[in-house]
Scaffold this motif. Structure first.
Motif, mmCIF file in Angstrom:
data_model
loop_
_atom_site.group_PDB
_atom_site.id
_atom_site.type_symbol
_atom_site.label_atom_id
_atom_site.label_comp_id
_atom_site.label_asym_id
_atom_site.label_seq_id
_atom_site.Cartn_x
_atom_site.Cartn_y
_atom_site.Cartn_z
ATOM 1 N N GLN A 54 13.675 9.159 -2.848
ATOM 2 C CA GLN A 54 14.228 8.942 -4.181
ATOM 3 C C GLN A 54 13.208 9.236 -5.274
ATOM 4 O O GLN A 54 13.553 9.751 -6.344
ATOM 5 C CB GLN A 54 14.741 7.500 -4.312
ATOM 6 C CG GLN A 54 16.019 7.236 -3.543
ATOM 7 C CD GLN A 54 17.185 8.093 -4.032
ATOM 8 O OE1 GLN A 54 17.365 8.293 -5.230
ATOM 9 N NE2 GLN A 54 17.969 8.610 -3.091
ATOM 10 N N GLN A 55 11.949 8.940 -5.014
ATOM 11 C CA GLN A 55 10.923 9.234 -6.010
ATOM 12 C C GLN A 55 10.685 10.734 -6.157
ATOM 13 O O GLN A 55 10.319 11.207 -7.243
ATOM 14 C CB GLN A 55 9.623 8.515 -5.648
ATOM 15 C CG GLN A 55 9.636 7.042 -6.031
ATOM 16 C CD GLN A 55 9.671 6.828 -7.523
ATOM 17 O OE1 GLN A 55 8.724 7.175 -8.248
ATOM 18 N NE2 GLN A 55 10.763 6.251 -8.030
ATOM 19 N N GLU A 107 3.595 6.495 -2.211
ATOM 20 C CA GLU A 107 2.560 7.293 -1.533
ATOM 21 C C GLU A 107 3.209 8.302 -0.585
ATOM 22 O O GLU A 107 2.713 9.413 -0.407
ATOM 23 C CB GLU A 107 1.624 6.377 -0.736
ATOM 24 C CG GLU A 107 0.632 5.604 -1.577
ATOM 25 C CD GLU A 107 -0.590 6.441 -1.955
ATOM 26 O OE1 GLU A 107 -0.574 7.665 -1.696
ATOM 27 O OE2 GLU A 107 -1.539 5.867 -2.513
ATOM 28 N N GLY A 108 4.338 7.926 0.018
ATOM 29 C CA GLY A 108 4.991 8.786 0.989
ATOM 30 C C GLY A 108 5.488 10.092 0.421
ATOM 31 O O GLY A 108 5.566 11.100 1.134
ATOM 32 N N THR A 109 5.819 10.116 -0.869
ATOM 33 C CA THR A 109 6.315 11.342 -1.489
ATOM 34 C C THR A 109 5.284 12.462 -1.403
ATOM 35 O O THR A 109 5.620 13.623 -1.181
ATOM 36 C CB THR A 109 6.683 11.097 -2.968
ATOM 37 O OG1 THR A 109 7.628 10.030 -3.048
ATOM 38 C CG2 THR A 109 7.283 12.343 -3.600
ATOM 39 N N TYR A 110 4.014 12.099 -1.561
ATOM 40 C CA TYR A 110 2.955 13.103 -1.656
ATOM 41 C C TYR A 110 2.704 13.854 -0.351
ATOM 42 O O TYR A 110 2.107 14.929 -0.355
ATOM 43 C CB TYR A 110 1.668 12.436 -2.153
ATOM 44 C CG TYR A 110 1.811 11.917 -3.567
ATOM 45 C CD1 TYR A 110 1.485 12.710 -4.662
ATOM 46 C CD2 TYR A 110 2.317 10.645 -3.818
ATOM 47 C CE1 TYR A 110 1.643 12.246 -5.964
ATOM 48 C CE2 TYR A 110 2.493 10.170 -5.109
ATOM 49 C CZ TYR A 110 2.152 10.981 -6.178
ATOM 50 O OH TYR A 110 2.331 10.522 -7.461
ATOM 51 N N SER A 111 3.151 13.300 0.759
ATOM 52 C CA SER A 111 2.964 13.983 2.047
ATOM 53 C C SER A 111 4.225 14.736 2.488
ATOM 54 O O SER A 111 4.227 15.372 3.538
ATOM 55 C CB SER A 111 2.566 12.966 3.123
ATOM 56 O OG SER A 111 3.571 11.974 3.276
ATOM 57 N N LYS A 129 0.832 -1.214 0.000
ATOM 58 C CA LYS A 129 0.000 0.000 0.000
ATOM 59 C C LYS A 129 0.859 1.254 0.000
ATOM 60 O O LYS A 129 0.353 2.362 -0.191
ATOM 61 C CB LYS A 129 -0.926 -0.006 1.218
ATOM 62 C CG LYS A 129 -2.020 -1.064 1.142
ATOM 63 C CD LYS A 129 -2.941 -1.011 2.355
ATOM 64 C CE LYS A 129 -4.020 -2.081 2.260
ATOM 65 N NZ LYS A 129 -4.910 -2.065 3.462
ATOM 66 N N ALA A 130 2.159 1.076 0.203
ATOM 67 C CA ALA A 130 3.082 2.209 0.120
ATOM 68 C C ALA A 130 3.265 2.662 -1.320
ATOM 69 O O ALA A 130 3.800 3.746 -1.580
ATOM 70 C CB ALA A 130 4.444 1.823 0.704
ATOM 71 N N ILE A 131 2.794 1.839 -2.277
ATOM 72 C CA ILE A 131 2.876 2.169 -3.696
ATOM 73 C C ILE A 131 1.518 2.656 -4.177
ATOM 74 O O ILE A 131 0.478 2.082 -3.847
ATOM 75 C CB ILE A 131 3.312 0.946 -4.523
ATOM 76 C CG1 ILE A 131 4.636 0.383 -3.993
ATOM 77 C CG2 ILE A 131 3.440 1.295 -6.000
ATOM 78 C CD1 ILE A 131 5.806 1.345 -4.045
ATOM 79 N N LEU A 132 1.504 3.715 -4.953
ATOM 80 C CA LEU A 132 0.279 4.313 -5.489
ATOM 81 C C LEU A 132 -0.592 3.246 -6.155
ATOM 82 O O LEU A 132 -0.098 2.439 -6.946
ATOM 83 C CB LEU A 132 0.661 5.390 -6.508
ATOM 84 C CG LEU A 132 -0.276 6.569 -6.718
ATOM 85 C CD1 LEU A 132 -0.403 7.400 -5.450
ATOM 86 C CD2 LEU A 132 0.230 7.435 -7.872
ATOM 87 N N ASP A 133 -1.878 3.229 -5.828
ATOM 88 C CA ASP A 133 -2.788 2.189 -6.322
ATOM 89 C C ASP A 133 -2.737 2.036 -7.841
ATOM 90 O O ASP A 133 -2.593 0.930 -8.360
ATOM 91 C CB ASP A 133 -4.233 2.505 -5.904
ATOM 92 C CG ASP A 133 -4.542 2.020 -4.504
ATOM 93 O OD1 ASP A 133 -3.695 1.305 -3.934
ATOM 94 O OD2 ASP A 133 -5.606 2.370 -3.982
ATOM 95 N N SER A 134 -2.907 3.140 -8.560
ATOM 96 C CA SER A 134 -2.964 3.068 -10.018
ATOM 97 C C SER A 134 -1.652 2.567 -10.603
ATOM 98 O O SER A 134 -1.642 1.823 -11.594
ATOM 99 C CB SER A 134 -3.307 4.438 -10.608
ATOM 100 O OG SER A 134 -2.425 5.426 -10.103
ATOM 101 N N ALA A 135 -0.533 2.941 -9.977
ATOM 102 C CA ALA A 135 0.775 2.472 -10.442
ATOM 103 C C ALA A 135 0.939 0.982 -10.158
ATOM 104 O O ALA A 135 1.443 0.217 -10.995
ATOM 105 C CB ALA A 135 1.889 3.264 -9.767
ATOM 106 N N ARG A 136 0.511 0.563 -8.981
ATOM 107 C CA ARG A 136 0.618 -0.856 -8.603
ATOM 108 C C ARG A 136 -0.230 -1.721 -9.527
ATOM 109 O O ARG A 136 0.214 -2.778 -9.998
ATOM 110 C CB ARG A 136 0.178 -1.035 -7.145
ATOM 111 C CG ARG A 136 0.241 -2.445 -6.635
ATOM 112 C CD ARG A 136 0.021 -2.494 -5.128
ATOM 113 N NE ARG A 136 -1.087 -1.655 -4.693
ATOM 114 C CZ ARG A 136 -2.375 -1.994 -4.803
ATOM 115 N NH1 ARG A 136 -2.698 -3.174 -5.299
ATOM 116 N NH2 ARG A 136 -3.318 -1.179 -4.381
ATOM 117 N N LEU A 137 -1.444 -1.282 -9.830
ATOM 118 C CA LEU A 137 -2.324 -2.035 -10.711
ATOM 119 C C LEU A 137 -1.793 -2.089 -12.139
ATOM 120 O O LEU A 137 -2.090 -3.026 -12.885
ATOM 121 C CB LEU A 137 -3.732 -1.423 -10.699
ATOM 122 C CG LEU A 137 -4.530 -1.613 -9.406
ATOM 123 C CD1 LEU A 137 -5.812 -0.809 -9.443
ATOM 124 C CD2 LEU A 137 -4.828 -3.091 -9.178
#
Length: 447
Positions: free
Chosen positions: A348-349, A363-367, A130-138
Motif C-alpha cells: 500500500q505504501q 521498510e519493506g517497500t524499499y526491497s 522496525k518495519a517502519i522507517l526509523d526517521s519516520a517512526r522518530l
C-alpha cells in the motif's frame, strides 16, 4: 397406543435434527465494525485515499468484517479544529476512530486521555516497529513512545527548471546558499524595460524551511528546547543562543541583495510551473502535482535541499502527517489497527508513494522489485529518498504551541529584515523575543 407414541417421537427426532442443523448454519454473521477516519487528503492524495480505503474494504475488511468510512474534513487545520472542539467538551462522544493530523496538531493531542498509542496497539499485535522507517517512526515519537503511525510522510527538496539551467550554462543544482545566490543571479531574466520576468528563486522562510536550515547546522541543532517538543512542551527557542539564525539570515540577506529572490508567500508552485521562477523548495509530496503542472513547458529537475553552508551537515527532517487512534467509546481499537497496518504495508505504501509523491514509511517497500523498477523509470522520485537516507534521523519537526503564530512570525520577521534593511542580529533577537512570548503565554495558561 404406546407404539403410536414411540412412532411420533421417532418421527419428531427425524425432522428436528435437520431443522436444528439448518438453524445453526443460518446464524447471523459477526456484525460489521465501521471505522470512521477523519482525513485531509484532497486532489491526488484524496483520490489515493479513496482507492486505499476501497481496497481495504474489499479485501481485509471484507474478510474481518471491518468497514472503513473515510470522511474528508477540509485542511489539516480544519481536522485539528474539529477534533479539539470535542476534546474541549470533556467527552469522547463524536470522536472518530482514526484521525489524520500534521505536526501543528500534535501538541493538542499527544497528552489527551482519548489518544490510543500506536506503539501500544502494535505491541498487542506483536507487530515489529522496525518495519517502519526509523526517521519516520522518530518523527511521531514522544517521550520515547511512538504515539501515532507515520503515514503521509515527506521531506523538503529543491525543484529547479533544468531547461533554464541549460540556457545559462549551469550544469549542477546549488548545494548551499552561496551557490544558490550565484545560480539565482544567472537565472534572473529581465525584459527590455528592465522588468524582471523570471526570478532565480522564490521563498519566504517559515517554520517549515527553518526546521531544516537551522537544524542542519552544527551537525544537528534543534529549533527549540525539549528536542523540538518531542520530550516535553518547548519553553524557549535556541537559535539566538547557538547562532544558527544569525548565520542563516546573513546568507539570506546576501541572496536577496542579488535582486534575484522573489519574496512569494503564496502560489509558489504556480509561479515555478509557469516559468516565472527558476527554483523553489517544496515538499516531496508536491512532486507528482508539479510534474503535471509543468507538463511540456520545460525539463524538471529536483535536488537535495540546499545547505546553509558547507558546515551544515545535518540533512533534512521528516514532515507531512500521521494517523492517530482515538478512544471514542466504541471499543474498536483492534479493528482500527487492522486498517492502519494495511495502510502502512509495503504494497500500500508503494501505491501511495506513486500516486502522491509521499515517500514510503514501510521498510519493506524499499526491497520490492516493483519499487526499484519505479525509481529506475522515474528517477526524480528517488532524490528525496536518498537525501533522507543521508540525513540524521534525530533531526525532527517541531511540536510547538501557537504553531501558526510562530509560522507567520518567521515569515513577517524575515520580510521585515529585507524591506527595512535590519541586521541579522537584530532580526534574530526580535524573533527570539516574539516566539518566546508565545511559548511563555501558553505555559502560563496551561500550568
Amino acid at each position: 397406543m404406546k407404539k403410536i407414541l414411540i412412532a411420533i417421537c421417532l418421527l419428531a427426532a427425524t425432522f428436528s435434527f435437520p431443522l436444528f442443523a439448518q438453524a445453526k448454519s443460518e446464524l447471523p454473521a459477526e456484525p460489521i465494525a465501521t471505522i470512521t477516519w477523519w482525513h485531509y487528503g484532497s486532489g491526488l492524495a484524496g483520490k489515493a485515499t479513496e482507492a486505499m480505503v476501497n481496497d481495504f474494504n474489499n479485501t481485509v475488511g471484507k474478510e474481518k468484517n471491518i468497514h472503513v468510512q473515510a470522511v474528508f474534513q477540509g485542511s489539516a487545520s480544519d481536522v485539528l479544529t474539529k477534533t479539539k472542539a470535542i476534546f474541549q467538551s470533556g467527552s469522547n462522544v463524536g470522536l472518530p476512530d482514526l484521525v489524520q493530523l500534521d505536526g501543528s496538531g500534535v501538541l493538542d493531542i499527544r497528552d489527551s486521555e482519548y489518544l490510543i498509542s500506536m506503539e501500544k496497539l502494535a505491541k498487542q499485535d506483536n507487530f515489529d516497529l522496525k518495519a517502519i522507517l526509523d526517521s519516520a517512526r522518530l518523527s511521531v515519537t514522544y517521550k520515547k513512545e511512538m504515539i501515532a503511525m507515520p503515514f503521509n510522510s515527506s521531506t523538503i527538496m529543491l525543484y529547479y527548471n533544468k531547461s533554464a539551467f541549460d540556457e545559462v550554462g549551469l550544469k549542477n543544482p546549488p548545494k548551499n546558499l552561496d551557490e544558490l545566490a550565484t545560480a539565482s543571479s544567472l537565472l534572473k531574466k529581465t525584459d527590455d524595460k528592465g522588468k524582471v520576468v523570471r526570478y532565480g528563486f522564490a521563498n519566504v522562510p517559515t517554520t517549515y524551511e527553518l526546521i531544516v536550515w537551522l537544524g542542519q547546522q552544527k551537525a544537528m541543532s534543534y529549533l527549540t528546547d525539549m528536542e523540538n517538543g518531542h520530550t516535553g512542551i518547548p519553553t524557549k527557542v535556541l537559535f539566538q543562543e547557538n547562532g544558527t539564525m544569525v548565520n542563516f539570515l546573513t546568507k539570506w540577506k546576501q541572496l536577496n541583495a542579488t535582486g534575484s529572490l522573489e519574496n512569494l508567500t503564496s502560489d509558489v508552485n504556480g509561479a515555478f510551473a509557469s516559468g516565472k521562477v527558476a527554483m523553489m523548495v517544496g515538499s516531496t509530496s508536491n512532486l507528482t502535482t508539479i510534474i503535471q503542472m509543468v507538463g511540456d513547458r520545460f525539463e524538471l529537475g529536483v535536488a537535495n535541499f540546499p545547505m546553509v553552508d558547507e558546515q551544515a551537515t545535518g540533512g533534512v527532517n521528516v514532515g507531512g502527517g500521521a494517523l492517530y487512534a482515538l478512544d471514542n467509546g466504541s471499543g474498536k481499537s483492534k479493528q482500527t489497527w487492522e486498517f492502519v497496518k494495511f495502510a502502512t504495508s509495503a504494497e500500500q505504501q508503494l501505491a501511495w508513494h506513486i500516486a502522491t509523491g509521499y515517500f514510503p514509511v514501510s521498510e519493506g517497500t524499499y526491497s520490492m522489485d516493483a519499487f526499484k523498477t519505479h525509481l529506475q523509470n522515474n528517477p526524480l522520485y528517488g532524490v528525496a529518498i536518498k537525501q533522507l537516507e543521508e540525513s540524521n534521523p534525530e533531526l525532527q519537526g517541531v511540536w510547538i504551541p501557537s504553531a501558526y503564530q510562530v509560522y507567520y512570525a518567521f515569515q513577517t520577521g524575515i520580510l521585515k529584515m529585507l524591506v527595512e534593511d535590519k541586521s541579522p542580529e537584530e532580526t534574530s533577537k526580535a524573533l527570539e523575543k516574539e516566539i518566546n512570548s508565545y511559548l511563555q503565554d501558553y505555559l502560563r495558561m496551561n500550568q
